[in-house]
Design a protein around this motif. Structure first.
Motif, PDB file in Angstrom:
ATOM      1  N   THR A   1       0.846  -1.189   0.000  1.00  0.00           N
ATOM      2  CA  THR A   1       0.000   0.000   0.000  1.00  0.00           C
ATOM      3  C   THR A   1       0.883   1.241   0.000  1.00  0.00           C
ATOM      4  O   THR A   1       1.950   1.256   0.622  1.00  0.00           O
ATOM      5  N   LEU A   2       0.448   2.255  -0.727  1.00  0.00           N
ATOM      6  CA  LEU A   2       1.222   3.479  -0.885  1.00  0.00           C
ATOM      7  C   LEU A   2       0.403   4.697  -0.511  1.00  0.00           C
ATOM      8  O   LEU A   2      -0.810   4.732  -0.730  1.00  0.00           O
ATOM      9  N   GLN A   3       1.067   5.698   0.060  1.00  0.00           N
ATOM     10  CA  GLN A   3       0.525   7.038   0.137  1.00  0.00           C
ATOM     11  C   GLN A   3       1.642   7.981  -0.257  1.00  0.00           C
ATOM     12  O   GLN A   3       2.727   7.540  -0.628  1.00  0.00           O
ATOM     13  N   TYR A   4       1.381   9.280  -0.190  1.00  0.00           N
ATOM     14  CA  TYR A   4       2.401  10.242  -0.585  1.00  0.00           C
ATOM     15  C   TYR A   4       3.661  10.057   0.246  1.00  0.00           C
ATOM     16  O   TYR A   4       3.652  10.213   1.459  1.00  0.00           O
ATOM     17  N   GLU A   5       4.744   9.640  -0.396  1.00  0.00           N
ATOM     18  CA  GLU A   5       6.091   9.554   0.160  1.00  0.00           C
ATOM     19  C   GLU A   5       6.294   8.451   1.192  1.00  0.00           C
ATOM     20  O   GLU A   5       7.295   8.433   1.899  1.00  0.00           O
ATOM     21  N   SER A   6       5.395   7.489   1.313  1.00  0.00           N
ATOM     22  CA  SER A   6       5.646   6.343   2.180  1.00  0.00           C
ATOM     23  C   SER A   6       4.910   5.115   1.657  1.00  0.00           C
ATOM     24  O   SER A   6       3.985   5.221   0.855  1.00  0.00           O
ATOM     25  N   ALA A   7       5.361   3.939   2.121  1.00  0.00           N
ATOM     26  CA  ALA A   7       4.782   2.685   1.652  1.00  0.00           C
ATOM     27  C   ALA A   7       4.907   1.627   2.726  1.00  0.00           C
ATOM     28  O   ALA A   7       5.776   1.705   3.611  1.00  0.00           O
ATOM     29  N   LEU A   8       4.031   0.623   2.650  1.00  0.00           N
ATOM     30  CA  LEU A   8       4.068  -0.512   3.566  1.00  0.00           C
ATOM     31  C   LEU A   8       3.838  -1.792   2.771  1.00  0.00           C
ATOM     32  O   LEU A   8       3.146  -1.783   1.750  1.00  0.00           O
ATOM     33  N   ALA A   9       4.409  -2.896   3.258  1.00  0.00           N
ATOM     34  CA  ALA A   9       4.249  -4.182   2.583  1.00  0.00           C
ATOM     35  C   ALA A   9       4.138  -5.296   3.608  1.00  0.00           C
ATOM     36  O   ALA A   9       4.880  -5.329   4.589  1.00  0.00           O
ATOM     37  N   ILE A  10       3.187  -6.219   3.377  1.00  0.00           N
ATOM     38  CA  ILE A  10       3.063  -7.407   4.216  1.00  0.00           C
ATOM     39  C   ILE A  10       4.003  -8.482   3.688  1.00  0.00           C
ATOM     40  O   ILE A  10       4.013  -8.775   2.493  1.00  0.00           O
ATOM     41  N   LEU A  11       4.793  -9.083   4.566  1.00  0.00           N
ATOM     42  CA  LEU A  11       5.654 -10.193   4.188  1.00  0.00           C
ATOM     43  C   LEU A  11       4.924 -11.514   4.392  1.00  0.00           C
ATOM     44  O   LEU A  11       3.885 -11.576   5.040  1.00  0.00           O
ATOM     45  N   SER A  12       5.476 -12.577   3.833  1.00  0.00           N
ATOM     46  CA  SER A  12       4.812 -13.878   3.878  1.00  0.00           C
ATOM     47  C   SER A  12       4.691 -14.420   5.300  1.00  0.00           C
ATOM     48  O   SER A  12       3.864 -15.300   5.564  1.00  0.00           O
ATOM     49  N   ASN A  13       5.477 -13.900   6.233  1.00  0.00           N
ATOM     50  CA  ASN A  13       5.382 -14.348   7.624  1.00  0.00           C
ATOM     51  C   ASN A  13       4.411 -13.516   8.457  1.00  0.00           C
ATOM     52  O   ASN A  13       4.324 -13.690   9.671  1.00  0.00           O
ATOM     53  N   GLY A  14       3.660 -12.602   7.816  1.00  0.00           N
ATOM     54  CA  GLY A  14       2.644 -11.821   8.510  1.00  0.00           C
ATOM     55  C   GLY A  14       3.137 -10.537   9.126  1.00  0.00           C
ATOM     56  O   GLY A  14       2.337  -9.767   9.677  1.00  0.00           O
ATOM     57  N   THR A  15       4.430 -10.273   9.069  1.00  0.00           N
ATOM     58  CA  THR A  15       4.951  -8.997   9.559  1.00  0.00           C
ATOM     59  C   THR A  15       4.794  -7.934   8.483  1.00  0.00           C
ATOM     60  O   THR A  15       4.482  -8.228   7.321  1.00  0.00           O
ATOM     61  N   ILE A  16       4.999  -6.666   8.870  1.00  0.00           N
ATOM     62  CA  ILE A  16       4.870  -5.554   7.930  1.00  0.00           C
ATOM     63  C   ILE A  16       6.171  -4.775   7.895  1.00  0.00           C
ATOM     64  O   ILE A  16       6.736  -4.440   8.937  1.00  0.00           O
ATOM     65  N   LYS A  17       6.630  -4.472   6.701  1.00  0.00           N
ATOM     66  CA  LYS A  17       7.752  -3.570   6.491  1.00  0.00           C
ATOM     67  C   LYS A  17       7.216  -2.223   6.017  1.00  0.00           C
ATOM     68  O   LYS A  17       6.245  -2.151   5.265  1.00  0.00           O
ATOM     69  N   SER A  18       7.863  -1.154   6.441  1.00  0.00           N
ATOM     70  CA  SER A  18       7.458   0.182   6.023  1.00  0.00           C
ATOM     71  C   SER A  18       8.694   1.002   5.690  1.00  0.00           C
ATOM     72  O   SER A  18       9.788   0.733   6.184  1.00  0.00           O
ATOM     73  N   TRP A  19       8.506   2.023   4.852  1.00  0.00           N
ATOM     74  CA  TRP A  19       9.618   2.894   4.500  1.00  0.00           C
ATOM     75  C   TRP A  19       9.095   4.212   3.942  1.00  0.00           C
ATOM     76  O   TRP A  19       7.954   4.317   3.528  1.00  0.00           O
ATOM     77  N   GLY A  20       9.942   5.227   3.964  1.00  0.00           N
ATOM     78  CA  GLY A  20       9.577   6.518   3.406  1.00  0.00           C
ATOM     79  C   GLY A  20       9.396   7.589   4.467  1.00  0.00           C
ATOM     80  O   GLY A  20       9.994   7.543   5.550  1.00  0.00           O
ATOM     81  N   ASN A  21       8.563   8.560   4.150  1.00  0.00           N
ATOM     82  CA  ASN A  21       8.281   9.664   5.061  1.00  0.00           C
ATOM     83  C   ASN A  21       7.554   9.140   6.301  1.00  0.00           C
ATOM     84  O   ASN A  21       6.726   8.229   6.211  1.00  0.00           O
TER      85      ASN A  21
END
Length: 208
Positions: free
Chosen positions: A34-54
């Motif tokens: 999922t994306l918004q202005y200047e940041s993003a998040l992603a679900i990994l196959s193990n159910g955790t979430i990675k995020s990056w950006g603003n």
């Protein structure tokens, strides 16, 4: 746009063509970004979430407001099924039907009963089981397992669908819906898919 600034992972510069970031985000689940202005998040196959950006409002969910050029872990989530990020806020649906939210909380759009900014995920499920979630600009919605929809946050244009224009820090029931299976929200409006393949809509209707 999607291809600008720190959404691109590990580089502030704009990109006019697609780049491969898979080496930085391994084991990525399908349909889980999922994306918004200047940041993003992603679900990994193990159910955790990675995020990056603003991270100006804590929308990366790591307990800080520091931007990150590389993916970092969202705190305390290990069973995510769906994520949405919108206007500095993020929300996740977990495998057990619980909902967690974090980030900017103007008008109570996180649904935790307050308007307090949250730098790490907090539970907003109120002991019910959700099957779908959505976020608008300053409000949110959840489809429950019984087919009803709860909504919360900013409501000056009827975004909450409860027949009023009153903002709500607590969850209210969207009127006249008892068989919803999915919900999507735009800036100030929402649409629900019902089990009979019809739709219900509410909120701003400026362009029909």
């Amino acid at each position: 746009s999607i291809g600008t600034k720190i959404n691109l992972v590990n580089n502030w510069n704009s990109r006019e063509t697609a780049i491969d970031t898979s080496t930085l985000i391994s084991s990525l689940s399908s349909s889980s970004i999922t994306l918004q202005y200047e940041s993003a998040l992603a679900i990994l196959s193990n159910g955790t979430i990675k995020s990056w950006g603003n991270n100006y409002a804590g929308q990366l969910g790591n307990g800080t407001t520091n931007a990150s050029y590389t993916p970092i872990n969202v705190s305390g989530i290990t069973t995510a099924n769906k994520i949405i990020t919108q206007e500095g806020a993020s929300i996740a649906l977990l495998s057990n039907g619980a909902i967690t939210a974090w980030g900017e909380n103007t008008s109570g759009k996180l649904g935790d009963g307050t308007s307090t900014q949250r730098l790490t995920p907090v539970s907003i499920s109120n002991n019910y089981r959700a099957v779908d979630i959505s976020l608008g600009q300053s409000f949110g919605c959840a489809v429950l397992s019984n087919g009803t929809i709860r909504s919360w946050g900013y409501n000056i244009h009827g975004q909450l669908g409860n027949g009023t224009n009153t903002n709500s820090l607590s969850h209210v029931t969207v009127a006249n819906i008892s068989n919803a299976i999915a919900v999507r929200s735009g800036t100030n409006h929402s649409i629900a898919l019902l089990s009979n393949n019809t739709y219900m809509v509410w909120g701003v209707n400026g362009y029909g």
